[in-house]
Design an enzyme around this catalytic site. Structure first.
Site, PDB file in Angstrom:
ATOM      1  N   ASN A  55       6.311   2.426  -4.561  1.00  0.00           N
ATOM      2  CA  ASN A  55       5.193   3.169  -3.994  1.00  0.00           C
ATOM      3  C   ASN A  55       4.750   4.263  -5.047  1.00  0.00           C
ATOM      4  OD1 ASN A  55       7.868   4.168  -3.679  1.00  0.00           O
ATOM      5  ND2 ASN A  55       6.998   5.710  -1.962  1.00  0.00           N
ATOM      6  N   GLU A 109      17.795   8.112  -2.672  1.00  0.00           N
ATOM      7  CA  GLU A 109      16.644   8.789  -2.374  1.00  0.00           C
ATOM      8  C   GLU A 109      15.994   7.684  -1.270  1.00  0.00           C
ATOM      9  OE1 GLU A 109      15.998  11.389  -2.730  1.00  0.00           O
ATOM     10  OE2 GLU A 109      16.506  12.272  -4.580  1.00  0.00           O
ATOM     11  N   CYS A 118       7.229   8.604   0.547  1.00  0.00           N
ATOM     12  CA  CYS A 118       8.583   8.933   1.429  1.00  0.00           C
ATOM     13  C   CYS A 118       8.480  10.569   1.919  1.00  0.00           C
ATOM     14  CB  CYS A 118       9.773   8.768   0.603  1.00  0.00           C
ATOM     15  SG  CYS A 118       9.810   9.994  -1.044  1.00  0.00           S
ATOM     16  N   GLU A 149      17.922  14.607  -6.914  1.00  0.00           N
ATOM     17  CA  GLU A 149      17.418  14.318  -8.303  1.00  0.00           C
ATOM     18  C   GLU A 149      16.324  15.527  -8.927  1.00  0.00           C
ATOM     19  OE1 GLU A 149      15.385  10.546  -7.383  1.00  0.00           O
ATOM     20  OE2 GLU A 149      17.057   9.690  -8.787  1.00  0.00           O
TER      21      GLU A 149
HETATM   22  P1  NAD Z   1      13.071  -1.340  -0.491  1.00  0.00           P
HETATM   23  O1  NAD Z   1      14.360  -0.814   0.088  1.00  0.00           O
HETATM   24  O2  NAD Z   1      12.783  -2.737  -0.003  1.00  0.00           O
HETATM   25  O3  NAD Z   1      13.487  -1.691  -2.136  1.00  0.00           O
HETATM   26  C1  NAD Z   1      13.483  -0.650  -3.002  1.00  0.00           C
HETATM   27  C2  NAD Z   1      14.087  -1.375  -4.242  1.00  0.00           C
HETATM   28  O4  NAD Z   1      15.633  -1.926  -3.887  1.00  0.00           O
HETATM   29  C3  NAD Z   1      13.337  -2.658  -4.995  1.00  0.00           C
HETATM   30  O5  NAD Z   1      13.339  -2.531  -6.180  1.00  0.00           O
HETATM   31  C4  NAD Z   1      13.944  -3.746  -4.471  1.00  0.00           C
HETATM   32  O6  NAD Z   1      14.019  -4.966  -5.269  1.00  0.00           O
HETATM   33  C5  NAD Z   1      15.467  -3.424  -4.344  1.00  0.00           C
HETATM   34  N1  NAD Z   1      16.454  -4.004  -3.305  1.00  0.00           N
HETATM   35  C6  NAD Z   1      16.151  -4.684  -2.403  1.00  0.00           C
HETATM   36  N2  NAD Z   1      17.236  -5.143  -1.870  1.00  0.00           N
HETATM   37  C7  NAD Z   1      18.379  -4.891  -2.635  1.00  0.00           C
HETATM   38  C8  NAD Z   1      19.604  -5.138  -2.632  1.00  0.00           C
HETATM   39  N3  NAD Z   1      20.092  -5.979  -1.748  1.00  0.00           N
HETATM   40  N4  NAD Z   1      20.423  -4.749  -3.796  1.00  0.00           N
HETATM   41  C9  NAD Z   1      19.826  -3.946  -4.808  1.00  0.00           C
HETATM   42  N5  NAD Z   1      18.432  -3.864  -4.794  1.00  0.00           N
HETATM   43  C10 NAD Z   1      17.718  -4.171  -3.736  1.00  0.00           C
HETATM   44  O7  NAD Z   1      12.136  -0.310  -0.698  1.00  0.00           O
HETATM   45  P2  NAD Z   1      10.601  -0.404  -0.707  1.00  0.00           P
HETATM   46  O8  NAD Z   1       9.809  -1.002   0.242  1.00  0.00           O
HETATM   47  O9  NAD Z   1      10.231  -0.934  -2.361  1.00  0.00           O
HETATM   48  O10 NAD Z   1      10.362   1.397  -0.894  1.00  0.00           O
HETATM   49  C11 NAD Z   1       9.664   1.739   0.085  1.00  0.00           C
HETATM   50  C12 NAD Z   1      10.920   2.839   0.687  1.00  0.00           C
HETATM   51  O11 NAD Z   1      11.251   3.713  -0.011  1.00  0.00           O
HETATM   52  C13 NAD Z   1      10.444   3.632   1.902  1.00  0.00           C
HETATM   53  O12 NAD Z   1      11.296   3.951   2.902  1.00  0.00           O
HETATM   54  C14 NAD Z   1      10.490   4.821   1.062  1.00  0.00           C
HETATM   55  O13 NAD Z   1      10.612   6.248   2.064  1.00  0.00           O
HETATM   56  C15 NAD Z   1      11.652   4.785   0.218  1.00  0.00           C
HETATM   57  N6  NAD Z   1      11.290   5.744  -0.832  1.00  0.00           N
HETATM   58  C16 NAD Z   1      12.120   7.130  -0.846  1.00  0.00           C
HETATM   59  C17 NAD Z   1      11.877   8.043  -1.807  1.00  0.00           C
HETATM   60  C18 NAD Z   1      12.819   9.252  -2.065  1.00  0.00           C
HETATM   61  O14 NAD Z   1      12.735   9.797  -2.955  1.00  0.00           O
HETATM   62  N7  NAD Z   1      13.429   9.603  -0.889  1.00  0.00           N
HETATM   63  C19 NAD Z   1      10.893   7.920  -2.815  1.00  0.00           C
HETATM   64  C20 NAD Z   1       9.904   6.887  -2.700  1.00  0.00           C
HETATM   65  C21 NAD Z   1      10.361   5.839  -1.505  1.00  0.00           C
END
Ligand code: NAD
Length: 457
Positions: free
Chosen positions: A134, A232, A266, A436
């Site tokens: 995102n 996060e 997020c 962070e």
């Molecule tokens: P996601 O959890 O599907 O993927 C995030 C990352 O993790 C990607 O690079 C993905 O390839 C990797 N990943 C997936 N499975 C994994 C595994 N088993 N082991 C290691 N890495 C793995 O999330 P997304 O769909 O890319 O992003 C959206 C989510 O991120 C939303 O829930 C959003 O709220 C959250 N987000 C949180 C923050 C924050 O700072 N709190 C900021 C931005 C996004």
């Protein structure tokens, strides 16, 4: 199931292929970790001023390539160009901010009978930074910049869907003079490259940003070898509007608290709680603001909202607005290809509706009435997550009471801003662990070592 060896990058605004990117295998990920491990002792042994100068040079390199980076993000993620420029600028500013850290990474001297106790903030080693799709540029730097400043080396795994700016940032780091192996970018799937980083014995810490479900798995996996972890994760933040607020301002701002980045944020305030006595008036005031959100061509500098990241994600978002859903307001979307979804306001809506309980990560907001301050806080706190939120009131005492009452890591009063790179950012409950950014970010990338020196030697 065999994992793909490459991924087609699709422009979400046009559904056209931008390019194809090779995905790292487990062996290639291991090789990156080995290079990072080999580079780490020399990197941390560099005089702090030299590490600082290299991080400043990296920030300057980003500045020189700001437009190029922003344009890559428009193509890869469909972000409006004005927003994409701000994201590239934030990546630059985060690096510049943490370039001030190596020379300030001091320990303590603690009075101790019979000698002296001193503490050292030592780097952890190799840090894996796993990034979601995102906000690809800023989030990469939130993890990488303080980790590098503290003397760690970093392997970044961008999200499958958005590798382009990450790869370019890796190249710019080298162009700025960061030695080989200090910052590497490994595009790959979560299941292969991500899992490998998480389970690799030579990775000391994972800084993960992403969904709560994947975050839980990562935390469990990291427990195996006691890897450090910062998480996060997701949120379902509340925007609380009291009757004594400046309703015009609150209503004009509310759409941007949730529809920015097409809701793929997020911190999106996707639950809007409005005091019942002003509910109808507030909805009336918000209607033109929702209709006024400029949705469309991301290349247009006036565009405020672009498409969703993928067709699959659009289908998921759409499932929260089935036929017959209580749509009170709906913005516009362009015709034609691309993964568009209009700004959508749901009301009246049952508190048990999935649109109220789930993180939709799209431009959908559910509006709920409340009667008292206590009820507003109770509703805000009904979720398992607690990342962000807003409080609109002219009563300073109430603003502080409610800010203390709402379980969230980052709140804004009479505003929707959440992330400033010089203030701490992170969630409570299932929105994550650790903080962070801000002045204490290096704590998450260092271990404190205490050394006692006897005074009779
Ligand atoms: P996601 O959890 O599907 O993927 C995030 C990352 O993790 C990607 O690079 C993905 O390839 C990797 N990943 C997936 N499975 C994994 C595994 N088993 N082991 C290691 N890495 C793995 O999330 P997304 O769909 O890319 O992003 C959206 C989510 O991120 C939303 O829930 C959003 O709220 C959250 N987000 C949180 C923050 C924050 O700072 N709190 C900021 C931005 C996004």
């Amino acid at each position: 199931m065999t994992e793909p060896s490459s991924i087609e990058v699709i422009d979400p605004a046009t559904n056209e292929t931008v390019t194809t990117v090779a995905l790292a295998s487990a062996e290639e990920t291991d090789a990156a970790v080995a290079r990072a491990r080999a580079a780490q002792p020399a990197w941390s042994a560099r005089p702090p001023g030299e590490r600082a100068a290299l991080l400043r040079a990296f920030a300057a390199e980003i500045d020189t390539h700001l437009d190029e980076l922003a344009e890559l993000e428009v193509r890869n993620a469909g972000h409006p160009i004005t927003q994409a420029r701000a994201e590239a600028a934030q990546a630059r500013d985060v690096l510049a901010y943490f370039a001030g850290a190596p020379e300030r990474n001091s320990g303590k001297q603690i009075p101790t009978p019979g000698g002296w106790s001193v503490t050292f903030a030592e780097p952890l080693g190799v840090v894996g930074v796993i990034v979601p799709w995102n906000f690809p540029m800023p989030i990469l730097t939130w993890g990488a910049a303080p980790a590098l400043a503290a003397g760690n080396t970093v392997v970044v795994k961008p999200a499958e869907l958005t590798p382009l700016t990450a790869v370019r940032l890796g190249e710019l780091a080298r162009a700025a003079g960061l030695p080989e192996g200090v910052l590497q970018v490994v595009p790959g799937t979560g299941a292969v490259a991500g899992e490998r980083l998480v389970r690799h014995p030579d990775v000391a810490k994972i800084a993960f940003t992403g969904s709560t479900s994947v975050g839980k798995r990562i935390m469990a996996a990291c427990a195996e070898d006691m890897k450090r972890v910062t998480l996060e994760l997701g949120g379902k933040s509340a925007n609380i509007v009291f009757a004594d607020a400046d309703l015009e301002r609150a209503a004009a701002a509310a759409p941007y608290g949730v529809f920015d980045n097409a809701g793929q944020d997020c911190c999106a305030r996707s639950r809007l709680l409005v005091q019942r006595s002003v509910f109808d008036r507030f909805m009336e005031l918000m209607e033109p603001a929702v209709a006024g959100v400029a949705v469309g061509d991301p290349w247009n500098t006036g565009t405020e909202m672009g498409p969703l990241i993928s067709a699959a994600h659009r289908d998921r978002v759409a499932s929260y607005v089935p036929d017959g859903a209580p749509v009170a307001m709906r913005g516009s979307v362009p015709d034609g290809p691309g993964f568009w979804f209009p700004p959508t306001v749901l009301a009246p809506v049952s508190p048990a509706d999935p649109a109220v309980t789930d993180e939709i990560f799209g431009p959908v907001v559910a509006v709920l009435p409340f009667d008292t301050e206590e009820e507003a806080v109770r509703i805000a706190n009904t979720t398992d997550t607690g990342l962000s939120g807003s409080i609109w009131t002219r009563d300073v005492g109430r603003a502080l009471r409610v800010s203390r009452g709402v379980a969230a890591g980052n709140l804004s009063v009479n505003s929707h801003s959440a992330v400033r790179h010089w203030t701490p950012f992170g969630g409570v409950k299932q929105s994550g662990i650790g903080r962070e950014l801000g002045p204490d970010a290096l704590d998450a990338f260092t271990e404190t070592k205490t050394v006692f020196v006897a005074d009779d030697t």
